[in-house]
Design a protein around this motif. Structure first.
Motif, PDB file in Angstrom:
ATOM      1  N   ASP A  17      -4.561 -24.442  -9.145  1.00  0.00           N
ATOM      2  CA  ASP A  17      -4.504 -25.662  -9.951  1.00  0.00           C
ATOM      3  C   ASP A  17      -5.935 -26.015 -10.334  1.00  0.00           C
ATOM      4  OD1 ASP A  17      -4.286 -28.155 -11.065  1.00  0.00           O
ATOM      5  OD2 ASP A  17      -2.958 -28.964  -9.520  1.00  0.00           O
ATOM      6  N   PRO A  18      -6.306 -25.860 -11.594  1.00  0.00           N
ATOM      7  CA  PRO A  18      -7.709 -26.091 -11.988  1.00  0.00           C
ATOM      8  C   PRO A  18      -8.145 -27.537 -11.819  1.00  0.00           C
ATOM      9  CG  PRO A  18      -6.313 -25.820 -13.922  1.00  0.00           C
ATOM     10  CD  PRO A  18      -5.476 -25.485 -12.745  1.00  0.00           C
ATOM     11  N   ASN A  19      -7.195 -28.448 -11.634  1.00  0.00           N
ATOM     12  CA  ASN A  19      -7.559 -29.858 -11.485  1.00  0.00           C
ATOM     13  C   ASN A  19      -8.031 -30.212 -10.083  1.00  0.00           C
ATOM     14  OD1 ASN A  19      -6.786 -30.558 -14.192  1.00  0.00           O
ATOM     15  ND2 ASN A  19      -4.646 -30.474 -13.519  1.00  0.00           N
ATOM     16  N   CYS A  20      -7.640 -29.410  -9.096  1.00  0.00           N
ATOM     17  CA  CYS A  20      -7.980 -29.775  -7.718  1.00  0.00           C
ATOM     18  C   CYS A  20      -8.363 -28.593  -6.837  1.00  0.00           C
ATOM     19  CB  CYS A  20      -6.831 -30.547  -7.072  1.00  0.00           C
ATOM     20  SG  CYS A  20      -5.272 -29.649  -7.027  1.00  0.00           S
ATOM     21  N   GLU A  21      -8.349 -27.385  -7.379  1.00  0.00           N
ATOM     22  CA  GLU A  21      -8.652 -26.205  -6.571  1.00  0.00           C
ATOM     23  C   GLU A  21      -9.804 -25.432  -7.195  1.00  0.00           C
ATOM     24  OE1 GLU A  21      -4.038 -25.667  -5.016  1.00  0.00           O
ATOM     25  OE2 GLU A  21      -4.800 -24.412  -6.628  1.00  0.00           O
ATOM     26  N   LYS A  22     -10.645 -24.862  -6.353  1.00  0.00           N
ATOM     27  CA  LYS A  22     -11.853 -24.183  -6.808  1.00  0.00           C
ATOM     28  C   LYS A  22     -11.518 -22.876  -7.519  1.00  0.00           C
ATOM     29  CE  LYS A  22     -14.691 -26.121  -3.094  1.00  0.00           C
ATOM     30  NZ  LYS A  22     -15.571 -25.815  -1.936  1.00  0.00           N
ATOM     31  N   GLU A  23     -12.468 -22.425  -8.350  1.00  0.00           N
ATOM     32  CA  GLU A  23     -12.235 -21.246  -9.173  1.00  0.00           C
ATOM     33  C   GLU A  23     -12.062 -19.978  -8.351  1.00  0.00           C
ATOM     34  OE1 GLU A  23     -14.674 -18.998 -12.722  1.00  0.00           O
ATOM     35  OE2 GLU A  23     -14.620 -21.189 -12.717  1.00  0.00           O
ATOM     36  N   ASP A  24     -12.646 -19.936  -7.160  1.00  0.00           N
ATOM     37  CA  ASP A  24     -12.565 -18.721  -6.343  1.00  0.00           C
ATOM     38  C   ASP A  24     -11.411 -18.761  -5.342  1.00  0.00           C
ATOM     39  OD1 ASP A  24     -13.543 -20.699  -4.736  1.00  0.00           O
ATOM     40  OD2 ASP A  24     -15.248 -19.553  -3.950  1.00  0.00           O
ATOM     41  N   GLU A  25     -10.546 -19.783  -5.444  1.00  0.00           N
ATOM     42  CA  GLU A  25      -9.413 -19.879  -4.539  1.00  0.00           C
ATOM     43  C   GLU A  25      -8.188 -19.154  -5.104  1.00  0.00           C
ATOM     44  OE1 GLU A  25      -9.065 -23.651  -1.937  1.00  0.00           O
ATOM     45  OE2 GLU A  25      -9.710 -24.402  -3.897  1.00  0.00           O
ATOM     46  N   PHE A  26      -7.321 -18.714  -4.196  1.00  0.00           N
ATOM     47  CA  PHE A  26      -6.027 -18.105  -4.532  1.00  0.00           C
ATOM     48  C   PHE A  26      -6.181 -16.895  -5.461  1.00  0.00           C
ATOM     49  CE2 PHE A  26      -5.246 -22.617  -3.703  1.00  0.00           C
ATOM     50  CZ  PHE A  26      -4.314 -22.529  -2.691  1.00  0.00           C
ATOM     51  N   GLN A  27      -7.225 -16.109  -5.204  1.00  0.00           N
ATOM     52  CA  GLN A  27      -7.417 -14.920  -6.029  1.00  0.00           C
ATOM     53  C   GLN A  27      -6.516 -13.765  -5.588  1.00  0.00           C
ATOM     54  OE1 GLN A  27     -11.646 -14.199  -5.762  1.00  0.00           O
ATOM     55  NE2 GLN A  27     -12.077 -15.532  -7.513  1.00  0.00           N
ATOM     56  N   GLU A  28      -6.079 -13.786  -4.342  1.00  0.00           N
ATOM     57  CA  GLU A  28      -5.213 -12.719  -3.833  1.00  0.00           C
ATOM     58  C   GLU A  28      -4.138 -13.331  -2.949  1.00  0.00           C
ATOM     59  OE1 GLU A  28      -5.644  -9.004  -0.742  1.00  0.00           O
ATOM     60  OE2 GLU A  28      -7.171  -9.188  -2.313  1.00  0.00           O
ATOM     61  N   LEU A  29      -2.880 -13.114  -3.331  1.00  0.00           N
ATOM     62  CA  LEU A  29      -1.759 -13.668  -2.579  1.00  0.00           C
ATOM     63  C   LEU A  29      -0.686 -12.611  -2.361  1.00  0.00           C
ATOM     64  CD1 LEU A  29      -1.231 -17.150  -4.316  1.00  0.00           C
ATOM     65  CD2 LEU A  29      -2.328 -16.715  -2.112  1.00  0.00           C
ATOM     66  N   GLU A  30       0.060 -12.773  -1.267  1.00  0.00           N
ATOM     67  CA  GLU A  30       1.188 -11.882  -1.014  1.00  0.00           C
ATOM     68  C   GLU A  30       2.317 -12.197  -1.990  1.00  0.00           C
ATOM     69  OE1 GLU A  30       2.458 -12.027   2.998  1.00  0.00           O
ATOM     70  OE2 GLU A  30       0.576 -11.221   3.812  1.00  0.00           O
ATOM     71  N   ILE A  31       2.949 -11.155  -2.517  1.00  0.00           N
ATOM     72  CA  ILE A  31       3.994 -11.320  -3.525  1.00  0.00           C
ATOM     73  C   ILE A  31       5.315 -11.670  -2.848  1.00  0.00           C
ATOM     74  CG2 ILE A  31       5.365 -10.131  -5.285  1.00  0.00           C
ATOM     75  CD1 ILE A  31       2.877  -8.502  -5.967  1.00  0.00           C
ATOM     76  N   GLY A  32       5.991 -12.692  -3.371  1.00  0.00           N
ATOM     77  CA  GLY A  32       7.300 -13.059  -2.858  1.00  0.00           C
ATOM     78  C   GLY A  32       8.432 -12.439  -3.667  1.00  0.00           C
ATOM     79  N   ALA A  33       8.292 -12.410  -4.987  1.00  0.00           N
ATOM     80  CA  ALA A  33       9.332 -11.842  -5.851  1.00  0.00           C
ATOM     81  C   ALA A  33       8.707 -11.417  -7.169  1.00  0.00           C
ATOM     82  CB  ALA A  33      10.447 -12.850  -6.084  1.00  0.00           C
ATOM     83  N   VAL A  34       9.297 -10.360  -7.765  1.00  0.00           N
ATOM     84  CA  VAL A  34       8.836  -9.839  -9.049  1.00  0.00           C
ATOM     85  C   VAL A  34      10.053  -9.594  -9.933  1.00  0.00           C
ATOM     86  CG1 VAL A  34       7.561  -8.013 -10.255  1.00  0.00           C
ATOM     87  CG2 VAL A  34       6.874  -8.695  -7.950  1.00  0.00           C
ATOM     88  N   GLU A  35       9.946  -9.956 -11.216  1.00  0.00           N
ATOM     89  CA  GLU A  35      11.003  -9.653 -12.187  1.00  0.00           C
ATOM     90  C   GLU A  35      10.377  -9.199 -13.489  1.00  0.00           C
ATOM     91  OE1 GLU A  35      14.733 -12.622 -10.992  1.00  0.00           O
ATOM     92  OE2 GLU A  35      13.479 -13.086 -12.727  1.00  0.00           O
ATOM     93  N   LEU A  36      11.046  -8.265 -14.146  1.00  0.00           N
ATOM     94  CA  LEU A  36      10.689  -7.891 -15.507  1.00  0.00           C
ATOM     95  C   LEU A  36      11.916  -8.132 -16.383  1.00  0.00           C
ATOM     96  CD1 LEU A  36       8.379  -5.253 -16.848  1.00  0.00           C
ATOM     97  CD2 LEU A  36      10.671  -5.338 -17.838  1.00  0.00           C
ATOM     98  N   ILE A  37      11.744  -8.988 -17.392  1.00  0.00           N
ATOM     99  CA  ILE A  37      12.847  -9.393 -18.262  1.00  0.00           C
ATOM    100  C   ILE A  37      12.596  -8.859 -19.667  1.00  0.00           C
ATOM    101  CG2 ILE A  37      14.101 -11.343 -19.253  1.00  0.00           C
ATOM    102  CD1 ILE A  37      13.209 -12.983 -16.813  1.00  0.00           C
ATOM    103  N   ALA A  38      13.498  -8.017 -20.159  1.00  0.00           N
ATOM    104  CA  ALA A  38      13.409  -7.516 -21.530  1.00  0.00           C
ATOM    105  C   ALA A  38      13.942  -8.570 -22.491  1.00  0.00           C
ATOM    106  CB  ALA A  38      14.197  -6.223 -21.673  1.00  0.00           C
ATOM    107  N   ILE A  39      13.292  -8.705 -23.641  1.00  0.00           N
ATOM    108  CA  ILE A  39      13.722  -9.665 -24.667  1.00  0.00           C
ATOM    109  C   ILE A  39      14.373  -8.883 -25.795  1.00  0.00           C
ATOM    110  CG2 ILE A  39      12.947 -11.432 -26.292  1.00  0.00           C
ATOM    111  CD1 ILE A  39      10.552 -11.879 -24.400  1.00  0.00           C
ATOM    112  N   HIS A  40      15.593  -9.250 -26.127  1.00  0.00           N
ATOM    113  CA  HIS A  40      16.305  -8.495 -27.162  1.00  0.00           C
ATOM    114  C   HIS A  40      17.079  -9.416 -28.086  1.00  0.00           C
ATOM    115  CE1 HIS A  40      19.981  -9.290 -24.868  1.00  0.00           C
ATOM    116  NE2 HIS A  40      19.344  -8.877 -23.787  1.00  0.00           N
TER     117      HIS A  40
END
Length: 582
Positions: A559-582
């Protein structure tokens, strides 16, 4: 038009025609075919048979007169075929519109007046957006618009003789215009009712052509600075400045032709301008019988905004004897509302427009000098409030997304290129079903996009969304090409962008001149924007940093309003989706 020209409704000389080639039966058959449109039907407010007859120049006409009227209009429409000069057609039909158009010829007349009777082009942005809402091989039915744009105008479709199909058709046309012409969304208040009224007389495609043809060019200088002389050029109200000019002209003209009425209204502190503003924006829908609205559209398309001003003046001229004797402001408003609701004879309004036009002269220069001095209404300059969300169709995601909720889908779809906002989505890869494996994502993309499952009529088979969720934060990207190994080192185009949904809503797009590193696919990693998003082979972690390609500062997760620029650069992934648009 010269600056000293009278601001009046100018009527051209008519032509005499013989009336011996068309029978009443033929006229009625054309009327019946018009009424058979699937979305034009009567309801509790409207009797179609009644208003069809009431729109004739007289309530009861001998058969020979109806026959003569049909002949005149049949010949007039035929003479418009092949004429590409819209202004010439409008001038040619002026007298006939003033005398009255049979309901059976109104659809043809409106198409002629807007130049759509000659050519129905499909290559405009509006028509291409509309085509994207029609049935295709994936969906067997036209898209149903969730929340159509209202263009800052009234939206009272229940007061019009439209079936549910007719209302859906109206919404699709409005959505098509809104997506293709976002500059019109903040203020074009007549458009919803104008489209709906058009659908009483023609199909959805023709109504969309009319809406498209009456839109002023995007860079029209007169929209925000034009003089009263320009009012005749516009067939739809498309700026608050033009509304100011119209109301100023009306104010000055009423003082000339109805001085007693204006004096009484001023004493009772009743603003004629505010009353007429509501009439103009709504095209009288909800204020008067349907035929008054229909006749207002006749005048608008033929005489432009200038003619509509004179039409409104005609209403006051016709009802002034009932209004000058009112002793209170509320009483005057009630009398005006009641009398207007009972005003079925539209030929009386047209005659009153002509009579009032001959009483007192208001010069164009006088109108221009007074514009802005009356402070008629407040302007809303917050265009962003009107244009933030230009997605009116909630797409179908199949199967349902495990990451994106309904509001998230609306937000992301509003960021897509205009042509894709009316497309659906298919979940090609989801970590919940397919596991956390980048190779599996590549395999399923290859199968979907290159294996024949992408529909032939897709806007661009390969466009897709990559969505990631971790620790309650959601980020993603729109890709103009699908992920795959073995292709060139850099995939995608400048339409690609990255975004965050939570903790903040932000879109970061490529700008010309920035590096064009959009997507790089390797066996052990997938990178978007160089360093905006990077996923490892087993989708264990996502790295997000500042990207020169897309211009995001720091991690998309923060959150650029309250968190520093070097924070949250690497996080564990919880879920991934790829959605095709047609």
């Amino acid at each position: 038009m010269d600056s000293d020209e009278d601001f009046e409704l100018v009527l051209a000389p008519g032509e005499g025609l013989e009336a011996d080639s068309m029978s009443l039966r033929k006229v009625e058959s054309v009327m019946e075919s018009t009424r058979s449109l699937k979305w034009a039907e009567g309801n509790e407010h409207i009797d179609l048979q009644r208003f069809s007859l009431a729109l004739m120049p007289a309530h009861s006409m001998p058969e020979e007169k109806v026959s003569e009227l049909g002949v005149r209009w049949s010949l007039a429409i035929e003479r418009c075929v092949g004429v590409h000069d819209k202004a010439a057609i409008r001038q040619r039909l002026t007298v006939m519109i003033q005398r009255g158009c049979p309901d059976s010829y109104r659809g043809q007349a409106w198409r002629a007046l807007t130049g759509t009777e000659v050519v129905l082009s499909q290559d405009t942005q509006v028509m291409m957006s509309w085509a994207g809402l029609q049935p295709d091989e994936v969906r067997g039915q036209a898209r149903k618009i969730r929340s159509p744009p209202t263009f800052d105008g009234p939206y009272q479709l229940d007061l019009l003789p439209l079936s549910e199909e007719g209302k859906d058709a109206t919404n699709r046309v409005l959505a098509a215009v809104g997506m293709a012409r976002p500059d019109m969304v903040p203020f074009c208040p007549q458009l919803p009712h104008l489209v709906a009224l058009s659908l009483i007389y023609m199909g959805e495609r023709a109504a969309c052509h009319i809406a498209d043809s009456i839109m002023p060019p995007p860079q029209d200088k007169d929209l925000n600075s034009g003089t009263a002389a320009a009012l005749s050029n516009y067939q739809v109200l498309a700026s608050e400045h033009l509304l100011d000019v119209m109301l100023t002209a009306l104010h000055l003209k009423l003082k000339q032709c109805c001085p007693k009425l204006m004096k009484n209204m001023e004493q009772l502190e009743v603003s004629a301008e505010l009353i007429v503003e509501a009439w103009i924006k709504s095209l009288f829908v909800g204020h008067a019988p349907l035929q008054v609205s229909i006749r207002a559209v006749d005048v608008l398309l033929c005489q432009g905004l200038k003619g509509l001003v004179q039409y409104c003046i005609g209403v006051f001229w016709l009802l002034q004897e009932h209004l000058v004797i009112c002793l209170s402001g509320e009483g005057l408003k009630q009398v005006l509302a009641r009398r207007l609701s009972e005003l079925y004879r539209t030929e009386d309004i047209m005659q009153a427009s002509i009579e009032s036009g001959s009483r007192g002269k208001v010069q164009v220069a006088d109108v221009d000098a007074e514009v802005g001095s009356l402070h008629l209404h407040d302007h809303d300059d917050d265009e962003a409030a009107h244009t933030r969300n230009l997605v009116y169709y909630l797409p179908l995601i199949n199967p349902k997304s495990e990451i994106l909720g309904e509001q998230d889908i609306e937000l992301v779809w509003s960021w897509l290129p205009t042509r894709l906002r009316v497309r659906d989505g298919s979940v090609v890869f989801t970590s919940k079903r397919d596991g956390y494996n980048l190779h599996q994502l590549y395999t399923l993309c290859q199968k979907h996009f290159a294996g024949g499952k992408c529909q032939k009529n897709s806007a661009a088979p390969g466009e897709c969304l990559l969505i990631l969720r971790t620790q309650g934060r959601i980020i993603g990207c729109f890709l103009s090409d699908w992920p795959r190994i073995g292709a060139e080192s850099n995939l995608g185009t400048g339409e690609s962008f990255v975004f965050s949904i939570r903790p903040t809503e932000a879109k970061h797009a490529w700008e010309p001149g920035a590096p064009s590193i959009f997507m790089q696919c390797r066996p052990d990693s997938l990178s978007i924007g160089g360093s905006a998003i990077s996923i490892d082979r087993y989708m264990e972690k996502c790295v997000s940093n500042t990207s020169e390609t897309f211009g995001n500062q720091g991690s998309l997760f923060r959150d650029p309003n309250c968190e520093k620029e070097d924070e949250f650069q690497e996080l564990e992934i919880g879920a991934v989706e790829l959605i095709a648009i047609h």
